[in-house]
Design a protein around this motif. Sequence first.
Motif, PDB file in Angstrom:
ATOM      1  N   ALA A 118      28.518 -13.388 -19.503  1.00  0.00           N
ATOM      2  CA  ALA A 118      27.736 -12.560 -18.583  1.00  0.00           C
ATOM      3  C   ALA A 118      27.709 -11.130 -19.093  1.00  0.00           C
ATOM      4  O   ALA A 118      28.742 -10.562 -19.431  1.00  0.00           O
ATOM      5  CB  ALA A 118      28.357 -12.613 -17.195  1.00  0.00           C
ATOM      6  N   SER A 119      26.520 -10.578 -19.174  1.00  0.00           N
ATOM      7  CA  SER A 119      26.397  -9.259 -19.771  1.00  0.00           C
ATOM      8  C   SER A 119      25.057  -8.649 -19.395  1.00  0.00           C
ATOM      9  O   SER A 119      24.014  -9.297 -19.571  1.00  0.00           O
ATOM     10  CB  SER A 119      26.542  -9.419 -21.289  1.00  0.00           C
ATOM     11  OG  SER A 119      25.562  -8.732 -21.973  1.00  0.00           O
ATOM     12  N   GLY A 120      25.109  -7.439 -18.847  1.00  0.00           N
ATOM     13  CA  GLY A 120      23.883  -6.700 -18.527  1.00  0.00           C
ATOM     14  C   GLY A 120      22.919  -7.473 -17.634  1.00  0.00           C
ATOM     15  O   GLY A 120      21.714  -7.406 -17.826  1.00  0.00           O
ATOM     16  N   LEU A 178      26.886  -4.755 -21.321  1.00  0.00           N
ATOM     17  CA  LEU A 178      26.303  -4.187 -22.531  1.00  0.00           C
ATOM     18  C   LEU A 178      25.668  -2.831 -22.231  1.00  0.00           C
ATOM     19  O   LEU A 178      24.879  -2.312 -22.995  1.00  0.00           O
ATOM     20  CB  LEU A 178      25.251  -5.136 -23.113  1.00  0.00           C
ATOM     21  CG  LEU A 178      25.825  -6.320 -23.870  1.00  0.00           C
ATOM     22  CD1 LEU A 178      24.723  -7.136 -24.489  1.00  0.00           C
ATOM     23  CD2 LEU A 178      26.782  -5.854 -24.950  1.00  0.00           C
ATOM     24  N   ASP A 179      26.033  -2.278 -21.078  1.00  0.00           N
ATOM     25  CA  ASP A 179      25.502  -0.986 -20.672  1.00  0.00           C
ATOM     26  C   ASP A 179      25.975   0.077 -21.656  1.00  0.00           C
ATOM     27  O   ASP A 179      27.161   0.257 -21.870  1.00  0.00           O
ATOM     28  CB  ASP A 179      26.053  -0.671 -19.273  1.00  0.00           C
ATOM     29  CG  ASP A 179      25.298   0.462 -18.637  1.00  0.00           C
ATOM     30  OD1 ASP A 179      24.651   1.213 -19.385  1.00  0.00           O
ATOM     31  OD2 ASP A 179      25.363   0.581 -17.409  1.00  0.00           O
ATOM     32  N   VAL A 207      28.005  -8.294 -32.610  1.00  0.00           N
ATOM     33  CA  VAL A 207      27.477  -7.004 -33.060  1.00  0.00           C
ATOM     34  C   VAL A 207      27.010  -6.244 -31.829  1.00  0.00           C
ATOM     35  O   VAL A 207      26.342  -6.820 -30.967  1.00  0.00           O
ATOM     36  CB  VAL A 207      26.305  -7.210 -34.054  1.00  0.00           C
ATOM     37  CG1 VAL A 207      25.603  -5.881 -34.323  1.00  0.00           C
ATOM     38  CG2 VAL A 207      26.799  -7.823 -35.356  1.00  0.00           C
ATOM     39  N   VAL A 208      27.412  -4.974 -31.749  1.00  0.00           N
ATOM     40  CA  VAL A 208      27.007  -4.118 -30.639  1.00  0.00           C
ATOM     41  C   VAL A 208      26.342  -2.892 -31.244  1.00  0.00           C
ATOM     42  O   VAL A 208      26.850  -2.315 -32.204  1.00  0.00           O
ATOM     43  CB  VAL A 208      28.239  -3.701 -29.796  1.00  0.00           C
ATOM     44  CG1 VAL A 208      27.840  -2.701 -28.721  1.00  0.00           C
ATOM     45  CG2 VAL A 208      28.894  -4.923 -29.169  1.00  0.00           C
ATOM     46  N   LEU A 247      18.504 -10.028 -32.547  1.00  0.00           N
ATOM     47  CA  LEU A 247      18.971  -8.970 -31.646  1.00  0.00           C
ATOM     48  C   LEU A 247      17.793  -8.377 -30.865  1.00  0.00           C
ATOM     49  O   LEU A 247      17.917  -8.074 -29.679  1.00  0.00           O
ATOM     50  CB  LEU A 247      19.670  -7.864 -32.458  1.00  0.00           C
ATOM     51  CG  LEU A 247      20.094  -6.621 -31.680  1.00  0.00           C
ATOM     52  CD1 LEU A 247      21.227  -6.945 -30.711  1.00  0.00           C
ATOM     53  CD2 LEU A 247      20.508  -5.497 -32.626  1.00  0.00           C
ATOM     54  N   GLY A 248      16.643  -8.254 -31.531  1.00  0.00           N
ATOM     55  CA  GLY A 248      15.452  -7.696 -30.883  1.00  0.00           C
ATOM     56  C   GLY A 248      15.732  -6.314 -30.318  1.00  0.00           C
ATOM     57  O   GLY A 248      16.282  -5.454 -30.999  1.00  0.00           O
ATOM     58  N   ARG A 249      15.379  -6.121 -29.038  1.00  0.00           N
ATOM     59  CA  ARG A 249      15.593  -4.820 -28.393  1.00  0.00           C
ATOM     60  C   ARG A 249      16.950  -4.778 -27.691  1.00  0.00           C
ATOM     61  O   ARG A 249      17.232  -3.816 -26.959  1.00  0.00           O
ATOM     62  CB  ARG A 249      14.494  -4.545 -27.366  1.00  0.00           C
ATOM     63  CG  ARG A 249      13.070  -4.634 -27.895  1.00  0.00           C
ATOM     64  CD  ARG A 249      12.777  -3.626 -28.973  1.00  0.00           C
ATOM     65  NE  ARG A 249      13.096  -2.259 -28.550  1.00  0.00           N
ATOM     66  CZ  ARG A 249      13.225  -1.220 -29.383  1.00  0.00           C
ATOM     67  NH1 ARG A 249      13.098  -1.409 -30.692  1.00  0.00           N
ATOM     68  NH2 ARG A 249      13.493  -0.026 -28.918  1.00  0.00           N
ATOM     69  N   GLY A 250      17.771  -5.810 -27.851  1.00  0.00           N
ATOM     70  CA  GLY A 250      19.034  -5.909 -27.114  1.00  0.00           C
ATOM     71  C   GLY A 250      20.082  -4.911 -27.591  1.00  0.00           C
ATOM     72  O   GLY A 250      19.882  -4.196 -28.583  1.00  0.00           O
TER      73      GLY A 250
END
Length: 527
Positions: A138-140, A250-251, A187-188, A173-176
């Motif tokens: 769970a993320s964003g 992922l904020d 990867v962040v 990853l796109g716009r993520g």
Amino acid sequence: MRLFLSMGAFALALGLALVAQTPRSTEQNLIDDLAIANRILSSDELGVLRVYGHVSARSQRNRERFYIARSIAPAFVTPGDVIEHDLEGKAVAGTRADQNEERFIDAAIYKTRPDVMAVVHTHSPELIAFSVSSVGLASGGGTAPVYDIRKFNKGRPGEITTPELGRTLAEALGRGTGILLHGHGAVVVSTSVPVAISAANSLRRAALLQTQMTAMGGAINPNPREYPEGRVRPAGPATTPANASSGGTLDTRNNAGDRAWDHWKRIGSRMIQTSGIKNSSRPADALEALKLDLAIASRVLSSAGLGIMDTAGHVSVRHPKNPNRYFISRAISPGSVTPADLIENDLDSNAVGAPRDDEYLEVHIHGQIYKARPDVMAVIHAHTPELVAFGQSSVKLRPVSNGGAFIADGLPLWAIGRFDPTQTIVTTPELGQSLAQTIGKKAGALLTGHGIALTDSSLYGLVNRVYDFRVNAMIQQQAILLGGSINYLEGADTETPPAPVVPTGTGGGLGSARFWEYWRQQVSLDR
Ligand SMILES: [Zn+2]
Ligand SMILES: [Zn+2]
């Protein structure tokens, strides 16, 4: 020594920057921040990086460039280790042998995402567990996407070591703001180095939190602003907390800002003073150097960081010049071994020269494996709990991480009761021989209800492999705990293992050499 001096210089520079506020260029500040960010993320407090992984930053002077450290453990990075690259992953000042092999992740992302100023790549086990599970992290407000390299790499797992693979990851990853890498890590991306640290830390913590809640059973409340289902609401008027968090992991907003960065920098500077200065001198004689490394390996494998051995267990190395001999400690705790404790044995595990009465009872594990397998140069026997669990349970140990790929379709089980009902440990040459036969051409075996025997083509590779072995077991356990199905690493292993890596000195090297350079500095040879 060079490493020690450069770190001293770094500490001094940092001290000057903090105390005298010496004016420095923005670009140099960025490089300094990047070096300390590598250390911060490697600290026990954050636990995002360890031997592997990295953080990079886009240049502020030239947006077509980025900075990433050479291929060393992130915990040791100094500003002098940082290399400037273009967006193809080429070093601006010319190709070097020690460039980070995974820099194509960063290059491709900076190329396709003008908003990204910093990238963190982690091999955190907690995140790898989610990467192989059908249960989403769970993320964003949604779940973190998973990139599976096998779709782009002829079905094989592995690392992102080419511009083409980097491009496929950047597309996924796109716009993520973050993505999990199947069997590999995460990867962040973010708008600055401090915010990237915060985002990577949050993502790992989200994985820990979700794993813990899953272990507790019960339903996970999807809305942290409301009471969990079934929980009694306290009496009194309904109120809305003033600073309710969005719960998004992922904020990348980081309202704590400078406060967090100040705290982390303190952690990073402390690491500069305590690491990287031990075991810096090696004997000139190659055999003496190897014996010293065997003593260090024995201690490293007993350290909290690796957690492979406790008061029991032993590691050995074959004599590099005489294949009919090997070195192993006398029967003491592996965490206290010095070169003076080493015994030279023949392959029947008789001490060369005078007979000894202080050998380990289980010494035949080593002798018989060396006898059966000329390719094996190092052997470990340990009672590591995470691995014993898989030798005693009906659940089969399977590869869930790149490091565990050598497990392939499983390692053999060896049950001593089948060979000698009167024994519980390997006390005879016959039992050792039976174990070696069971191992066959595999890397090792699980001894039911007892431990492991694992081999490698070098001592340094063995330390690397047994660490990955334990971490693989931990990741598999976490993935099982999440429920759902597990996407194991198919098509793993079976290829010829890479040539043994021998460390060249302090502070550098690739593959298992980097690993060794990191771990050997975590222990001292004091009694
Ligand atoms: Zn990686
Ligand atoms: Zn044992």
